[in-house]
Write a protein that holds these residues in place. Structure first.
Motif, PDB file in Angstrom:
ATOM      1  N   PHE A 227      -7.575   0.159   4.710  1.00  0.00           N
ATOM      2  CA  PHE A 227      -6.698   1.903   5.520  1.00  0.00           C
ATOM      3  C   PHE A 227      -6.627   2.147   7.234  1.00  0.00           C
ATOM      4  CE2 PHE A 227      -9.036   2.961   1.540  1.00  0.00           C
ATOM      5  CZ  PHE A 227      -8.045   2.629   0.399  1.00  0.00           C
ATOM      6  N   MET A 228      -7.952   1.642   7.259  1.00  0.00           N
ATOM      7  CA  MET A 228      -7.613   1.873   9.566  1.00  0.00           C
ATOM      8  C   MET A 228      -6.594   1.271  10.500  1.00  0.00           C
ATOM      9  SD  MET A 228      -9.587   4.821  10.232  1.00  0.00           S
ATOM     10  CE  MET A 228      -9.128   5.296   8.449  1.00  0.00           C
ATOM     11  N   LEU A 229      -6.533   0.172   9.975  1.00  0.00           N
ATOM     12  CA  LEU A 229      -5.872  -1.080  10.123  1.00  0.00           C
ATOM     13  C   LEU A 229      -4.160  -0.352   9.952  1.00  0.00           C
ATOM     14  CD1 LEU A 229      -7.445  -4.531   9.531  1.00  0.00           C
ATOM     15  CD2 LEU A 229      -7.219  -3.275  11.692  1.00  0.00           C
ATOM     16  N   PHE A 230      -3.885  -0.765   8.735  1.00  0.00           N
ATOM     17  CA  PHE A 230      -2.519   0.081   8.119  1.00  0.00           C
ATOM     18  C   PHE A 230      -2.181   1.436   8.791  1.00  0.00           C
ATOM     19  CE2 PHE A 230       0.093   2.317   4.766  1.00  0.00           C
ATOM     20  CZ  PHE A 230       1.243   1.031   4.725  1.00  0.00           C
ATOM     21  N   GLY A 231      -3.098   1.773   8.576  1.00  0.00           N
ATOM     22  CA  GLY A 231      -2.734   3.731   9.225  1.00  0.00           C
ATOM     23  C   GLY A 231      -2.743   3.348  10.795  1.00  0.00           C
ATOM     24  N   TRP A 232      -3.598   3.022  11.035  1.00  0.00           N
ATOM     25  CA  TRP A 232      -3.016   2.406  12.784  1.00  0.00           C
ATOM     26  C   TRP A 232      -1.316   1.762  13.161  1.00  0.00           C
ATOM     27  CZ3 TRP A 232      -4.479   5.825  16.077  1.00  0.00           C
ATOM     28  CH2 TRP A 232      -5.724   6.649  16.093  1.00  0.00           C
ATOM     29  N   ILE A 233      -1.570   0.362  12.614  1.00  0.00           N
ATOM     30  CA  ILE A 233      -0.124  -0.190  13.187  1.00  0.00           C
ATOM     31  C   ILE A 233       1.246   0.127  12.489  1.00  0.00           C
ATOM     32  CG2 ILE A 233       0.680  -2.876  11.940  1.00  0.00           C
ATOM     33  CD1 ILE A 233      -2.184  -3.446  12.288  1.00  0.00           C
ATOM     34  N   ASN A 234       0.953   1.424  11.238  1.00  0.00           N
ATOM     35  CA  ASN A 234       2.470   1.817  10.312  1.00  0.00           C
ATOM     36  C   ASN A 234       2.996   3.250  11.084  1.00  0.00           C
ATOM     37  OD1 ASN A 234       3.334  -0.985   9.406  1.00  0.00           O
ATOM     38  ND2 ASN A 234       0.884  -1.024   8.222  1.00  0.00           N
TER      39      ASN A 234
ATOM     40  N   GLY B  92       0.293  10.425  -4.215  1.00  0.00           N
ATOM     41  CA  GLY B  92       1.552  10.436  -3.986  1.00  0.00           C
ATOM     42  C   GLY B  92       3.024   9.638  -4.440  1.00  0.00           C
ATOM     43  N   LYS B  93       4.094   9.338  -4.238  1.00  0.00           N
ATOM     44  CA  LYS B  93       4.838   8.938  -4.483  1.00  0.00           C
ATOM     45  C   LYS B  93       5.954   7.630  -3.482  1.00  0.00           C
ATOM     46  CE  LYS B  93       6.694  11.876  -8.613  1.00  0.00           C
ATOM     47  NZ  LYS B  93       7.255  12.755  -9.406  1.00  0.00           N
ATOM     48  N   GLY B  94       5.287   8.274  -2.559  1.00  0.00           N
ATOM     49  CA  GLY B  94       5.442   6.715  -1.558  1.00  0.00           C
ATOM     50  C   GLY B  94       5.655   5.450  -1.768  1.00  0.00           C
ATOM     51  N   LYS B  95       6.750   4.548  -1.139  1.00  0.00           N
ATOM     52  CA  LYS B  95       7.025   3.072  -2.387  1.00  0.00           C
ATOM     53  C   LYS B  95       6.133   2.505  -1.377  1.00  0.00           C
ATOM     54  CE  LYS B  95      11.949   3.799  -0.954  1.00  0.00           C
ATOM     55  NZ  LYS B  95      12.941   2.276   0.216  1.00  0.00           N
ATOM     56  N   THR B  96       5.007   2.392  -0.278  1.00  0.00           N
ATOM     57  CA  THR B  96       3.918   2.415   0.180  1.00  0.00           C
ATOM     58  C   THR B  96       2.600   2.158  -1.272  1.00  0.00           C
ATOM     59  OG1 THR B  96       3.054   3.321   1.509  1.00  0.00           O
ATOM     60  CG2 THR B  96       4.219   1.554   2.382  1.00  0.00           C
ATOM     61  N   ASN B  97       3.029   3.279  -2.210  1.00  0.00           N
ATOM     62  CA  ASN B  97       2.003   3.403  -2.868  1.00  0.00           C
ATOM     63  C   ASN B  97       2.065   2.660  -4.302  1.00  0.00           C
ATOM     64  OD1 ASN B  97       0.551   5.028  -0.771  1.00  0.00           O
ATOM     65  ND2 ASN B  97       1.525   7.022  -1.514  1.00  0.00           N
ATOM     66  N   LYS B  98       2.949   2.670  -4.487  1.00  0.00           N
ATOM     67  CA  LYS B  98       3.315   1.821  -5.936  1.00  0.00           C
ATOM     68  C   LYS B  98       1.973   0.382  -6.109  1.00  0.00           C
ATOM     69  CE  LYS B  98       8.419   2.643  -5.893  1.00  0.00           C
ATOM     70  NZ  LYS B  98       9.622   2.062  -6.449  1.00  0.00           N
ATOM     71  N   GLY B  99       1.323   1.001  -7.260  1.00  0.00           N
ATOM     72  CA  GLY B  99       0.211  -0.345  -8.529  1.00  0.00           C
ATOM     73  C   GLY B  99      -1.432   0.060  -7.371  1.00  0.00           C
TER      74      GLY B  99
ATOM     75  N   THR C 145      -9.853   6.929  -2.818  1.00  0.00           N
ATOM     76  CA  THR C 145      -8.264   6.802  -3.457  1.00  0.00           C
ATOM     77  C   THR C 145      -8.376   8.161  -2.265  1.00  0.00           C
ATOM     78  OG1 THR C 145      -8.727   6.506  -5.323  1.00  0.00           O
ATOM     79  CG2 THR C 145      -6.623   7.578  -4.697  1.00  0.00           C
ATOM     80  N   LEU C 146      -8.359   8.977  -1.923  1.00  0.00           N
ATOM     81  CA  LEU C 146      -8.720  10.258  -0.549  1.00  0.00           C
ATOM     82  C   LEU C 146      -8.258   9.778   0.638  1.00  0.00           C
ATOM     83  CD1 LEU C 146     -10.320  12.830  -2.386  1.00  0.00           C
ATOM     84  CD2 LEU C 146      -8.262  13.183  -2.104  1.00  0.00           C
ATOM     85  N   TYR C 147      -9.068   8.929   0.735  1.00  0.00           N
ATOM     86  CA  TYR C 147      -9.123   8.391   2.285  1.00  0.00           C
ATOM     87  C   TYR C 147      -7.682   7.368   2.232  1.00  0.00           C
ATOM     88  CZ  TYR C 147     -14.450   9.172   2.257  1.00  0.00           C
ATOM     89  OH  TYR C 147     -15.181   9.202   2.481  1.00  0.00           O
ATOM     90  N   SER C 148      -6.880   6.209   1.203  1.00  0.00           N
ATOM     91  CA  SER C 148      -5.819   5.808   1.234  1.00  0.00           C
ATOM     92  C   SER C 148      -4.703   6.432   1.453  1.00  0.00           C
ATOM     93  CB  SER C 148      -6.111   5.004   0.209  1.00  0.00           C
ATOM     94  OG  SER C 148      -4.842   4.205   0.091  1.00  0.00           O
ATOM     95  N   SER C 149      -4.732   8.159   0.886  1.00  0.00           N
ATOM     96  CA  SER C 149      -3.200   8.712   0.652  1.00  0.00           C
ATOM     97  C   SER C 149      -3.548   9.380   1.940  1.00  0.00           C
ATOM     98  CB  SER C 149      -4.029   9.959  -0.190  1.00  0.00           C
ATOM     99  OG  SER C 149      -5.646  10.735   0.206  1.00  0.00           O
ATOM    100  N   GLU C 150      -4.433   9.327   3.470  1.00  0.00           N
ATOM    101  CA  GLU C 150      -4.249   9.649   4.379  1.00  0.00           C
ATOM    102  C   GLU C 150      -3.862   9.256   5.618  1.00  0.00           C
ATOM    103  OE1 GLU C 150      -8.477  11.022   5.720  1.00  0.00           O
ATOM    104  OE2 GLU C 150      -8.527  12.900   4.459  1.00  0.00           O
ATOM    105  N   VAL C 151      -3.758   7.631   5.333  1.00  0.00           N
ATOM    106  CA  VAL C 151      -4.084   7.118   6.941  1.00  0.00           C
ATOM    107  C   VAL C 151      -2.126   6.884   5.544  1.00  0.00           C
ATOM    108  CG1 VAL C 151      -4.838   6.032   6.682  1.00  0.00           C
ATOM    109  CG2 VAL C 151      -3.321   4.388   4.810  1.00  0.00           C
ATOM    110  N   ASN C 152      -1.267   7.996   5.287  1.00  0.00           N
ATOM    111  CA  ASN C 152       0.326   7.077   4.164  1.00  0.00           C
ATOM    112  C   ASN C 152       0.823   8.443   5.342  1.00  0.00           C
ATOM    113  OD1 ASN C 152      -0.669   5.104   3.609  1.00  0.00           O
ATOM    114  ND2 ASN C 152      -0.857   5.798   1.417  1.00  0.00           N
TER     115      ASN C 152
END
Length: 226
Positions: A115-122, A63-70, A219-226
């Motif tokens: 991914f899990m830490l980022f998702g559950w914290i944010n 996606g085009k979220g700010k946290t996904n850049k790079g 990549t799919l697992y990363s996209s699920e936490v946003n």
């Protein structure tokens, strides 16, 4: 002397008790000439097309979220590293590092944990939503939470085992067929060589497919936490 079938995958080469087999993980960087990146060539164009395709596909998934850049560049680097190690393992006397859970789990587990830490914290509410799929009946919700939690927990294991098992399976088949060569007649030997060549082509395709699957699933697992 080979004590069992899987001993061909043992990292046994050592100098002063230092295992040298794992150096194959970075040896690909040393053998790639710098001109492949500097001077336009067929190899350069092929790699550019491949990486651009991967980049556009991963950007679509993330996606085009700010946290996904790079983020896509991390997964492209992961794809390139696994692909290089898979291909190096097809050469004689080069240790296949991706056929060991030590390496594949080292790649999968930190990614999943981050991914899990980022998702559950944010995005805690978003992560709780993932535990209960939309449209689940109220009576099944407790079971769905347990099932989704277990499926989430085993993700790094499935990533690592999938890559390791596919690398081991092909190499074992090539080894088993190759060991029967000295005892075969000339007519059967010709068939064996053709079969080995076809299997080698198949293993080349598996090397690309498995590195692609590992990178895309990450990549799919990363996209699920946003």
């Amino acid at each position: 002397m080979m004590t069992n079938l899987f001993s061909i995958f043992d990292p046994t080469t050592s100098i002063n008790n230092i295992s040298m087999n794992w150096s194959s993980t970075i040896i690909g960087i040393l053998v790639i000439p710098t001109t492949i990146w500097l001077i336009p060539s067929r190899n350069n164009m092929m790699m550019s097309i491949l990486l651009n395709k991967l980049h556009s596909e991963m950007k679509t998934i993330l996606g085009k979220g700010k946290t996904n850049k790079g983020n896509s560049f991390i997964f492209i680097s992961l794809f390139t590293m696994i692909l290089m190690n898979n291909f190096l393992g097809l050469f004689p006397y080069i240790f296949t590092s991706t056929s060991h859970l030590v390496l594949t789990m080292t790649l999968a587990l930190p990614l999943w944990l981050s991914f899990m830490l980022f998702g559950w914290i944010n995005n805690m509410n978003h992560m709780f939503e993932h535990l209960v799929p939309q449209g689940t009946p109220s009576a099944l919700m407790p079971f769905m939470v347990v099932i989704e939690t277990i499926s989430n927990m085993i993700r790094p294991g499935t990533l690592a085992v999938r890559l390791t098992a596919n690398m081991i399976a092909g190499h074992l088949l090539l080894t088993l067929l190759g060991n029967n060569g000295p005892t075969m007649s000339h007519s059967l030997l010709t068939i064996l060589i053709i079969a080995q060549i076809l299997l080698l082509i198949l293993e080349g395709a598996v090397a690309v497919i498995q590195s692609y699957v590992f990178a895309i699933l990450s990549t799919l697992y990363s996209s699920e936490v946003n």
